[in-house]
Design an enzyme around this catalytic site. Structure first.
Site, PDB file in Angstrom:
ATOM      1  N   SER A 115      35.718  19.127   6.758  1.00 57.66           N
ATOM      2  CA  SER A 115      34.805  19.153   7.903  1.00 57.66           C
ATOM      3  C   SER A 115      35.224  18.263   9.071  1.00 57.66           C
ATOM      4  O   SER A 115      34.557  18.262  10.114  1.00 57.66           O
ATOM      5  CB  SER A 115      33.388  18.774   7.462  1.00 57.66           C
ATOM      6  N   LYS A 118      35.511  19.865  12.443  1.00 66.91           N
ATOM      7  CA  LYS A 118      34.419  20.002  13.404  1.00 66.91           C
ATOM      8  C   LYS A 118      34.573  19.094  14.620  1.00 66.91           C
ATOM      9  O   LYS A 118      33.873  19.268  15.617  1.00 66.91           O
ATOM     10  CB  LYS A 118      33.092  19.764  12.687  1.00 66.91           C
ATOM     11  N   SER A 172      26.818  18.162   9.307  1.00 69.19           N
ATOM     12  CA  SER A 172      28.027  18.940   9.018  1.00 69.19           C
ATOM     13  C   SER A 172      27.711  20.393   8.668  1.00 69.19           C
ATOM     14  O   SER A 172      28.263  20.967   7.718  1.00 69.19           O
ATOM     15  CB  SER A 172      28.816  18.281   7.876  1.00 69.19           C
TER      16      SER A 172
END
Length: 337
Positions: A115, A118, A172
């Site tokens: 993640s 991101k 997230s």
């Protein structure tokens, strides 16, 4: 003055030989003399005209280099007694004001970003999107792997880009990532192309992104150094800094029936949550976590020391969450003064 000769070597050579044969101090007559004022016409020599002395010359802009404001490092690893190297596969500490790398371990090696992807998703969204624009959540955007972290969106929800970004960074949300991708580029595939375009423009040439959320894909990878390049660029955007330093956020939007929906999102950063102790004198501004089986435990962090000097610290593929924060804390202790 710069001259480019296209065709005149034979004529000039003949002239040179003729003068040489006559000797010095002896007047001779040449049937085809070399006329200086007909040179360009006769021999097709292109002449670059010099700017008039009285003409105002434009001042040249100073030369700038891509890496002059960046931390640049090679493949060598740092040995430091204060940092336990076995806690992760790759890690780096980047001094943003001094443009130095005080600690480096496998910073150019390929790793899965999970993640931390991101960070780039948010960077692209802030660059190309309108925070006040509203997206309609599609069913396709909610097709995710079982067990994915989500922000709780449903088909037909009407939600702004700004709200989506908080859902993306704080909790997230993989669903938020897909909605952002569709909002900016029409579909997730085109958004991934845009991600790669922007990453390469930042110098992150050892990376390839296939999605906006970071779920496992063999062709979705990066490196510690590339994440540094992407993160430092994102930090220049005030709205991005606002995202990563936020601990909690309440989003209110409407569902497909026009009813108001409320979602409460909390950061996954254990330093900001107060669950992991920050070294004395260090101000952790924020960052982005990431975790998958293949990627291990990851954290990209922006912090300042007692002198307000800014640093980026990155730990990738740690063996556990505890070991992730242990090594990150060891890196933060190196920037105390």
């Amino acid at each position: 003055m710069k001259c480019i000769v296209k065709k005149s070597l034979g004529a000039i050579l003949a002239l040179t030989l003729a003068v040489g044969a006559a000797g010095c101090g002896e007047n001779i007559e040449l049937e085809e003399s070399y006329d200086l004022y007909q040179t360009t016409k006769q021999f097709d020599i292109q002449v670059e005209k010099k700017e008039n002395d009285d003409a105002k010359k434009e001042e040249k802009e100073p030369v700038s280099f891509f890496g002059e404001q960046l931390c640049v490092g090679g493949n060598e690893n740092t040995t430091d007694e204060g940092v336990t190297q076995t806690l992760s596969y790759a890690a780096g500490l980047f001094d943003l004001s001094g443009h130095e790398i005080p600690y480096a371990r496998n910073i150019h090696e390929r790793v899965y970003p999970a993640s931390t992807t991101k960070i780039l998703t948010a960077y692209v969204a802030l660059k190309y999107g309108d925070l006040n624009a509203t997206a309609t959540v599609s069913e396709n955007a909610l097709i995710l792997e079982e067990g994915s972290t989500v922000s709780g969106l449903s088909p037909g929800d009407q939600i702004t880009l700004e709200q989506l970004l908080y859902g993306l960074i704080l909790c997230s949300g993989n669903d938020a990532a897909n909605v952002i991708a569709e909002m900016i580029s029409g579909n997730t595939e085109e958004f991934a192309k845009l991600m790669n375009q922007e990453a390469r423009a930042l110098g992150a040439t050892n990376s390839n992104f296939t999605n906006a959320h970071g779920l496992p894909d063999e062709q979705h990878y990066t490196s510690v150094y590339d994440l540094y390049l992407i993160f430092q660029a994102a930090l220049k955007e005030e709205n991005f800094r606002k995202l990563i330093e936020t601990k909690e956020y309440t989003a209110e939007f409407t569902n497909s029936q026009g009813e108001t929906v409320t979602r409460q999102w909390e950061t996954t950063n254990l330093y900001l949550k107060g669950e992991k102790e920050i070294p004395e004198g260090i101000h952790v501004v924020g960052g982005k976590t990431g975790t998958t089986n293949d990627a291990g435990n990851c954290l990209v962090l922006y912090s300042e020391n007692t002198s307000s000097k800014p640093y980026i610290s990155i730990v990738m593929k740690a063996n556990s969450k505890d070991e992730l924060y242990q090594q990150m804390t060891e890196l933060l202790k190196k920037i105390w003064n």
